[in-house]
Design an enzyme around this catalytic site. Sequence first.
Site: not given
Ligand code: GLP
Length: 261
Positions: A67, A138, A143
Amino acid sequence: MEIIIQPDGDAAALMVARVIAREIRRKPDLVLGLATGRTMESVYGHLVRMHQEKALSFASCRTFNLDEYIGIPANHPGSYRHYMNLHLFSKIDINLKNTYLPNGMAPDLAAECHHYEEAIKERGGIDLQLLGIGHDGHIGFNEPLSSLRSRTREKALTLSTLQANSAMFDNNIEKVPRRAITMGVGSILDSKRAIMLVTGASKASILAKATEGPITSMVTGSALQLHPRCTVITDEAAAINLEGIEYYRWIFANEPEWQTF
Ligand code: GLP
């Protein structure tokens, strides 16, 4: 799906890095699906170390990120392109031309999403997809209520996601882009192998929902239960709510693939 529980976050990240390294050594021109977020930083740290100390080469790999935010340039410190360059690409021998992220500045976003899917297809599909999970369940930026058959497209981000990701935007939720391009749940399910890394106590409840709960578009990570080859690697802190925890430990201890790790 299989669930592997490691003692702590770093051991879990190291195991993910070892799986990636093993796949690259088996197939040097691996098509690798990449993820961002804090959880992934230690995976990339281990991959960089393996590149420096164990001659792990990314020279023939192609990568596709899940993304990217819409409306901020690649050189913005909050962009996922910036994140990937910082944590991985600038420290390994990958050809930057072989690293793909959706272009959130494209004048025609629908065309950009279409081309992204085509680019993945042209390279034979994703061999190994790395995934984290958001607190709302997600994967990518799919979402709640995202179609479980969705393809790469634009999505509006939830308030909780904006809040969770505000650290890269001066902790100011107003500065976080409200929309992103994300690979769809269907695109993710097309990968040949998926590895989801989930660590820390704050992810315990969503991990149990995604892996042991019903498959629902309210928790898009639960769609991974439909994936033909998905491994969830987690730590003790995130695993505490798992009802089948002893069963998962038993399977792991008796699965030949993991005995060599
Ligand atoms: C973002 C990304 C996701 C990821 C999520 C969790 O939203 N788009 O791909 O899994 O963050 O991030 P963190 O590892 O900072 O909790």
